[in-house]
Enzyme design. Structure first.
Site, PDB file in Angstrom:
ATOM      1  N   TYR A   1      22.587 -13.101  -0.953  1.00  0.00           N
ATOM      2  CA  TYR A   1      21.418 -13.425  -1.598  1.00  0.00           C
ATOM      3  C   TYR A   1      21.208 -12.132  -2.621  1.00  0.00           C
ATOM      4  CZ  TYR A   1      20.753 -17.157   1.648  1.00  0.00           C
ATOM      5  OH  TYR A   1      20.833 -18.243   2.504  1.00  0.00           O
TER       6      TYR A   1
ATOM      7  N   GLN B   1      23.266 -23.151  11.445  1.00  0.00           N
ATOM      8  CA  GLN B   1      22.058 -23.349  10.136  1.00  0.00           C
ATOM      9  C   GLN B   1      22.544 -24.369   9.251  1.00  0.00           C
ATOM     10  OE1 GLN B   1      20.464 -20.733   6.465  1.00  0.00           O
ATOM     11  NE2 GLN B   1      20.687 -19.586   8.501  1.00  0.00           N
TER      12      GLN B   1
ATOM     13  N   TYR C   1      18.064 -25.383   7.118  1.00  0.00           N
ATOM     14  CA  TYR C   1      17.496 -24.696   5.910  1.00  0.00           C
ATOM     15  C   TYR C   1      17.223 -25.787   4.784  1.00  0.00           C
ATOM     16  CZ  TYR C   1      22.360 -25.280   3.650  1.00  0.00           C
ATOM     17  OH  TYR C   1      23.498 -25.786   3.183  1.00  0.00           O
TER      18      TYR C   1
ATOM     19  N   LYS D   1       4.428 -30.145  -5.740  1.00  0.00           N
ATOM     20  CA  LYS D   1       3.834 -29.553  -6.917  1.00  0.00           C
ATOM     21  C   LYS D   1       5.092 -29.125  -7.912  1.00  0.00           C
ATOM     22  CE  LYS D   1       1.171 -26.616  -3.727  1.00  0.00           C
ATOM     23  NZ  LYS D   1       1.083 -25.331  -3.279  1.00  0.00           N
TER      24      LYS D   1
ATOM     25  N   ARG E   1      18.684 -24.425  -9.610  1.00  0.00           N
ATOM     26  CA  ARG E   1      18.323 -25.651  -9.426  1.00  0.00           C
ATOM     27  C   ARG E   1      18.414 -26.439 -10.593  1.00  0.00           C
ATOM     28  NH1 ARG E   1      12.411 -24.267  -6.808  1.00  0.00           N
ATOM     29  NH2 ARG E   1      12.510 -22.542  -8.436  1.00  0.00           N
TER      30      ARG E   1
ATOM     31  N   ALA F   1       9.913 -18.618   0.496  1.00  0.00           N
ATOM     32  CA  ALA F   1       8.674 -18.494   0.012  1.00  0.00           C
ATOM     33  C   ALA F   1       8.738 -17.205  -1.033  1.00  0.00           C
ATOM     34  CB  ALA F   1       7.509 -18.255   0.964  1.00  0.00           C
ATOM     35  N   ARG F   2       8.061 -17.253  -2.286  1.00  0.00           N
ATOM     36  CA  ARG F   2       8.390 -16.135  -3.190  1.00  0.00           C
ATOM     37  C   ARG F   2       6.891 -15.392  -3.364  1.00  0.00           C
ATOM     38  NH1 ARG F   2      11.810 -18.791  -7.985  1.00  0.00           N
ATOM     39  NH2 ARG F   2      11.840 -16.601  -8.554  1.00  0.00           N
TER      40      ARG F   2
ATOM     41  N   GLN G   1       2.294 -18.814  -0.908  1.00  0.00           N
ATOM     42  CA  GLN G   1       3.129 -19.828  -0.386  1.00  0.00           C
ATOM     43  C   GLN G   1       3.361 -19.521   1.200  1.00  0.00           C
ATOM     44  OE1 GLN G   1       6.898 -19.614  -2.790  1.00  0.00           O
ATOM     45  NE2 GLN G   1       5.923 -20.954  -4.597  1.00  0.00           N
TER      46      GLN G   1
HETATM   47  N1  NAP Z   1      23.034 -21.264   4.681  1.00  0.00           N
HETATM   48  C1  NAP Z   1      23.145 -21.711   3.806  1.00  0.00           C
HETATM   49  O1  NAP Z   1      24.126 -22.059   2.867  1.00  0.00           O
HETATM   50  C2  NAP Z   1      21.405 -21.860   2.862  1.00  0.00           C
HETATM   51  C3  NAP Z   1      21.432 -22.498   1.926  1.00  0.00           C
HETATM   52  C4  NAP Z   1      20.187 -22.583   1.461  1.00  0.00           C
HETATM   53  C5  NAP Z   1      19.149 -22.095   1.876  1.00  0.00           C
HETATM   54  N2  NAP Z   1      19.240 -21.185   3.140  1.00  0.00           N
HETATM   55  C6  NAP Z   1      18.189 -20.687   3.800  1.00  0.00           C
HETATM   56  O2  NAP Z   1      17.121 -21.365   3.842  1.00  0.00           O
HETATM   57  C7  NAP Z   1      15.909 -20.722   3.312  1.00  0.00           C
HETATM   58  C8  NAP Z   1      14.867 -21.779   2.820  1.00  0.00           C
HETATM   59  O3  NAP Z   1      15.614 -22.807   1.964  1.00  0.00           O
HETATM   60  P1  NAP Z   1      15.315 -22.832   0.421  1.00  0.00           P
HETATM   61  O4  NAP Z   1      14.651 -21.746  -0.140  1.00  0.00           O
HETATM   62  O5  NAP Z   1      16.616 -23.403  -0.341  1.00  0.00           O
HETATM   63  O6  NAP Z   1      14.448 -23.944   0.279  1.00  0.00           O
HETATM   64  P2  NAP Z   1      12.826 -24.519   0.673  1.00  0.00           P
HETATM   65  O7  NAP Z   1      12.178 -23.605   1.844  1.00  0.00           O
HETATM   66  O8  NAP Z   1      13.044 -25.753   0.737  1.00  0.00           O
HETATM   67  O9  NAP Z   1      12.010 -24.227  -0.531  1.00  0.00           O
HETATM   68  C9  NAP Z   1      11.506 -22.763  -0.908  1.00  0.00           C
HETATM   69  C10 NAP Z   1      10.859 -23.045  -2.338  1.00  0.00           C
HETATM   70  O10 NAP Z   1      10.171 -23.568  -2.538  1.00  0.00           O
HETATM   71  C11 NAP Z   1       8.868 -23.224  -3.333  1.00  0.00           C
HETATM   72  N3  NAP Z   1       7.955 -22.913  -2.603  1.00  0.00           N
HETATM   73  C12 NAP Z   1       7.794 -22.696  -1.281  1.00  0.00           C
HETATM   74  N4  NAP Z   1       6.609 -22.593  -0.876  1.00  0.00           N
HETATM   75  C13 NAP Z   1       5.695 -23.190  -1.625  1.00  0.00           C
HETATM   76  C14 NAP Z   1       4.347 -23.761  -1.739  1.00  0.00           C
HETATM   77  N5  NAP Z   1       3.642 -23.580  -0.874  1.00  0.00           N
HETATM   78  N6  NAP Z   1       3.918 -24.246  -3.037  1.00  0.00           N
HETATM   79  C15 NAP Z   1       4.914 -24.583  -4.033  1.00  0.00           C
HETATM   80  N7  NAP Z   1       6.209 -24.261  -3.991  1.00  0.00           N
HETATM   81  C16 NAP Z   1       6.830 -23.611  -2.745  1.00  0.00           C
HETATM   82  C17 NAP Z   1       9.496 -21.851  -3.880  1.00  0.00           C
HETATM   83  O11 NAP Z   1      10.357 -21.987  -5.026  1.00  0.00           O
HETATM   84  P3  NAP Z   1       9.545 -22.115  -6.466  1.00  0.00           P
HETATM   85  O12 NAP Z   1       8.414 -21.414  -6.285  1.00  0.00           O
HETATM   86  O13 NAP Z   1      10.423 -21.276  -7.406  1.00  0.00           O
HETATM   87  O14 NAP Z   1       9.579 -23.290  -6.676  1.00  0.00           O
HETATM   88  C18 NAP Z   1      10.488 -21.470  -2.727  1.00  0.00           C
HETATM   89  O15 NAP Z   1      11.336 -20.428  -2.982  1.00  0.00           O
HETATM   90  C19 NAP Z   1      16.583 -19.854   2.331  1.00  0.00           C
HETATM   91  O16 NAP Z   1      15.647 -18.790   1.839  1.00  0.00           O
HETATM   92  C20 NAP Z   1      17.853 -19.235   2.995  1.00  0.00           C
HETATM   93  O17 NAP Z   1      17.405 -18.244   3.735  1.00  0.00           O
HETATM   94  C21 NAP Z   1      20.506 -21.141   3.401  1.00  0.00           C
END
Ligand code: NAP
Length: 319
Positions: A61, A181, A209, A220, A232, A285-286, A290
């Site tokens: 990352y 995971q 994940y 949203k 994305r 979360a960013r 969030q």
């Molecule tokens: N092992 C793997 O291959 C793999 C692959 C993917 C992910 N992961 C892990 O899983 C974690 C989570 O997955 P993910 O980040 O893809 O997706 P997620 O948890 O499904 O979504 C997170 C994204 O949604 C948005 N968000 C989060 N909370 C929000 C809220 N309250 N309101 C509005 N928008 C919100 C943010 O992006 P925006 O604000 O930009 O929309 C945030 O980056 C990753 O950080 C990583 O650690 C692992």
């Protein structure tokens, strides 16, 4: 927040952990666009303040940037944060892409780099990011290296990501596998039939994940607000006609969330936590806002009727 044991022997972890992919910044071909490190640090600290006890990151990352930000944010409070990271995706010297490498020498090099960036002398959970289909290294040799790192005290537990049952069995023949995971969300359910039940039967913890499908299921999501270089924009889930269908599904399930005064994102997280094989969800979360909102999912158990209603929406919208 509820805690559950990760697999047979792992630590007690909160049902939500913070995902640190998006905070890696914009240096890779799989980045989420610009991200302010101060916001990232505030988000991590808000997560720990709210009681979340683990963070999932990876060397890939931001090619180390996410780990460095996590290391900075947990300084002085390492005892409150279990640090989960990954190896096996290294920078391609000629591009902004990552390539796969689970050779023993590369795993060891990556482990040292991660320890340094995370500013710690042990990693709580070290995971293979993806299977290595490139270098020809036998998986057994790779897994033996992970187990050596445990004996050396550099790593406490070892897990895999994006592995199917056949690959997990090959690791198990060498030594314990503490966790898997996999991707798992209302829109991605392909691990549910075979791999998740296998993990449950074999005492392997599961941290899923992208439970909100990387933002798509937050309720949203607006593709027009996504940066030009955000991965994305090129992903099949976010491209028409699938994007509109996915967002129609979000509208179908929104009333279920609203009846409880919850958001669709909270519903999406609560749904993955209902699977009996799932230990916890990795939620990205960013910003602190969030984090706080997403935590509202943690102790919400959906009723049988609600699960059935969601299942009907999945079938009828064909997501
Ligand atoms: N092992 C793997 O291959 C793999 C692959 C993917 C992910 N992961 C892990 O899983 C974690 C989570 O997955 P993910 O980040 O893809 O997706 P997620 O948890 O499904 O979504 C997170 C994204 O949604 C948005 N968000 C989060 N909370 C929000 C809220 N309250 N309101 C509005 N928008 C919100 C943010 O992006 P925006 O604000 O930009 O929309 C945030 O980056 C990753 O950080 C990583 O650690 C692992």
């Amino acid at each position: 927040m509820e805690k559950r044991k990760l697999g047979k022997n792992g630590p007690e972890i909160t049902t939500i952990g913070l995902g640190a992919w998006a905070i890696g910044g914009s240096s890779t071909s799989f980045s989420w666009g610009e991200q302010d490190d101060n916001d990232s640090i505030k988000a991590i600290q808000a997560a720990l303040d709210s009681g979340l006890n683990w963070i999932d990151t990876a060397a890939a990352y931001g090619f180390g940037h996410s780990e460095a930000v996590v290391g900075k944010a947990v300084q002085g409070r390492r005892d409150q944060a279990l640090l989960f990271t990954k190896c096996g995706l290294i920078k391609d010297p000629d591009s902004r892409d990552a390539v796969r490498d689970l050779s023993p020498a590369s795993i060891r090099r990556e482990c040292e780099d991660s320890l340094r960036r995370l500013n710690t002398d042990y990693i709580d959970l070290y995971q293979f990011h993806w299977p290595d289909d490139r270098t020809g290294t036998p998986l057994e040799e790779s897994w033996a290296t992970m187990r050596e790192l445990v004996k050396e005290g550099k790593v406490r537990y070892t897990g895999v990501s994006n592995f199917d049952v056949a690959l997990i069995k090959r690791c198990l023949a060498v030594g314990p596998v503490d966790s898997l995971q996999p991707p798992y969300s209302l829109l991605r359910r392909e691990y549910a039939d075979e791999t998740l039940p296998f993990c449950k039967e074999n005492g392997i913890g599961v941290i899923v994940y992208s439970p909100m499908q990387s933002g798509l299921l937050t309720g949203k999501f607006d593709i027009n607000k996504v940066a030009e270089d955000d991965w994305r924009r090129r992903n099949r889930m976010f491209v028409e006609p699938r994007l509109s269908n996915n967002l129609a599904f979000v509208e179908r399930i929104r009333p279920i969330a609203e009846r409880h005064g919850k958001t669709v994102g909270q519903l999406a997280i609560a749904w993955v936590l209902m699977n009996p094989a799932v230990t916890a969800a990795i939620v990205g979360a960013r910003s602190p806002q969030q984090v706080v909102e997403n935590n509202g999912a943690a102790d919400w158990r959906l009723s049988d009727d609600e699960m059935a209603e969601i299942q009907r929406a999945i079938v009828e919208t064909e997501v």
